[in-house]
Write an enzyme that holds these catalytic residues in place. Structure first.
Site, PDB file in Angstrom:
ATOM      1  N   SER A   7       1.718 -40.851  41.029  1.00  0.00           N
ATOM      2  CA  SER A   7       0.514 -40.244  40.465  1.00  0.00           C
ATOM      3  C   SER A   7      -0.659 -41.101  40.906  1.00  0.00           C
ATOM      4  CB  SER A   7       0.608 -40.135  38.938  1.00  0.00           C
ATOM      5  OG  SER A   7       0.992 -41.362  38.366  1.00  0.00           O
ATOM      6  N   GLU A   9      -4.879 -42.096  40.325  1.00  0.00           N
ATOM      7  CA  GLU A   9      -5.997 -42.056  39.371  1.00  0.00           C
ATOM      8  C   GLU A   9      -7.349 -42.142  40.084  1.00  0.00           C
ATOM      9  OE1 GLU A   9      -5.411 -44.461  35.850  1.00  0.00           O
ATOM     10  OE2 GLU A   9      -7.480 -45.171  35.963  1.00  0.00           O
ATOM     11  N   ASP A 100     -12.574 -48.492  24.930  1.00  0.00           N
ATOM     12  CA  ASP A 100     -13.322 -49.652  24.423  1.00  0.00           C
ATOM     13  C   ASP A 100     -14.710 -49.170  24.063  1.00  0.00           C
ATOM     14  OD1 ASP A 100     -11.346 -51.736  24.910  1.00  0.00           O
ATOM     15  OD2 ASP A 100     -11.634 -51.174  27.012  1.00  0.00           O
ATOM     16  N   PHE A 207     -12.640 -57.874  37.274  1.00  0.00           N
ATOM     17  CA  PHE A 207     -11.979 -56.789  36.564  1.00  0.00           C
ATOM     18  C   PHE A 207     -10.725 -57.307  35.844  1.00  0.00           C
ATOM     19  CE2 PHE A 207     -10.085 -52.355  36.872  1.00  0.00           C
ATOM     20  CZ  PHE A 207     -10.985 -51.826  35.964  1.00  0.00           C
ATOM     21  N   HIS A 257       2.026 -45.399  39.707  1.00  0.00           N
ATOM     22  CA  HIS A 257       0.734 -44.763  39.432  1.00  0.00           C
ATOM     23  C   HIS A 257      -0.334 -45.603  40.127  1.00  0.00           C
ATOM     24  CE1 HIS A 257      -2.360 -42.661  36.978  1.00  0.00           C
ATOM     25  NE2 HIS A 257      -2.944 -43.846  36.904  1.00  0.00           N
TER      26      HIS A 257
END
Ligand SMILES: Cc1cc2nc3c(=O)[nH]c(=O)nc-3n(C[C@H](O)[C@H](O)[C@H](O)COP(=O)(O)OP(=O)(O)OC[C@H]3O[C@@H](n4cnc5c(N)ncnc54)[C@H](O)[C@@H]3O)c2cc1C
Length: 278
Positions: A7, A9, A100, A207, A257
């Site tokens: 998958s 994103e 968040d 990140f 993913h």
């Protein structure tokens, strides 16, 4: 050629140029025949329209589309409306998250944790959606303890999540340990590792610090040492991430993913090296 569930994103593009670019990227990634393309959602609903429009476009192209939906800062009325929109649009899969609270947004809203969102989705829409939730092999940064985080994960599964996608990590042992711990709690849902290809060191370091994903010292030092040499970063990143994916799949991970960052090249190259589809 192996069949591994893939998958991919995306984040919702903010500009018309970004929308055009993502269309091209998606076309390239489609050769991997992913189970679904997912699109992130800004907490508090900040990307609601852009997420929905990317999802509609993906679905119209004939691919399975899975919107992310985060509940922090939202009301039940809000979430009910979004669920209805997706249902009407023929969407069958969601990635359900807490999210968040954006800085400056004081109101936490009517949902505190993702398990409450999963429960709400089940109450409102029954089994219409396949619900994915987030998992943290290196533990969520706000978790009081690994034990509490595992319990929180189990609550999401018990609330009706069908499967999970992990935060990215570069340490396969953390994933295998997490899966074992989850299974020991009697939770059987598939847990797909989230894979972050490495394109840029400083962004990745920033990140990783923010989301609690560990960039192991040996990798950090090596990447730092490349300085501005993008080609070396890319080559090293491809080797490390491909090897990680190999270990994960050999060890029983149900699929991969990819956090594509709306780019196709690295994901395609990793899958080519793994002999997956393309
Ligand atoms: C695959 C994936 C996709 C993501 N997509 C998005 C996105 O599209 N948009 C976005 O904004 N963010 C996204 N995120 C980030 C995510 O929203 C953040 O990591 C957020 O901080 C936690 O969301 P969650 O759904 O995991 O929360 P939860 O499962 O609710 O957990 C959050 C924290 O609360 C703790 N907790 C849970 N229940 C309780 C309780 N009852 N008491 C005390 N503590 C508790 C947990 O241990 C954890 O520390 C994604 C993350 C992943 C892994």
């Amino acid at each position: 050629m192996k069949h591994t569930e893939l998958s991919i994103e995306f984040f919702p593009p903010q500009t018309p140029e970004g929308v055009d670019k993502l269309r091209i990227v998606r076309g390239k990634l489609a050769v991997l025949k992913p189970e679904f393309f997912s699109v992130t959602f800004g907490a508090g609903g900040s990307t609601r329209d852009k997420t929905f429009s990317a999802i509609r476009e993906i679905a119209a192209e004939g691919y399975a589309a899975a919107p992310h939906l985060s509940c922090i800062g939202s009301t039940r009325v809000n979430i009910r409306e979004i669920l209805q929109e997706y249902k009407t649009a023929g969407i069958r899969r969601l990635v359900a998250l807490r999210g968040d609270l954006p800085s400056g947004m004081a109101e936490a809203g009517e949902f505190r944790y993702a398990n409450e969102l999963v429960e709400f989705i089940r109450n409102e829409t029954g089994d219409h959606f396949h619900v994915e939730v987030a998992a943290y092999p290196e533990w969520h940064p706000q978790a009081r303890s690994p034990r509490d985080d595992l319990a929180a994960f189990a609550r999401k599964a018990n609330a009706g999540a069908n499967s999970a996608i992990t935060q990215y990590f570069y340490n396969a042992d953390a994933y295998f340990h997490f899966v074992n711990e989850v299974r020991a709690l009697g939770v059987a849902i598939p847990i797909t590792p989230g894979i972050m290809p490495i394109a840029n060191f400083s962004k990745l370091a920033r990140f990783s610090d923010a989301c609690g994903a560990e960039l192991p010292r040996w990798m950090r030092r090596k990447l730092e040492g490349f300085g501005d040499d993008a080609e070396s970063i890319r080559a090293f990143g491809l080797d490390v991430v491909t090897e990680l994916c190999e270990r994960l799949l050999t060890g029983g991970a149900p699929g991969l993913h990819f956090y594509s960052m709306n780019q196709s090249v690295l994901t395609l190259e990793i899958c080519r090296r793994l002999n997956l589809r393309a």
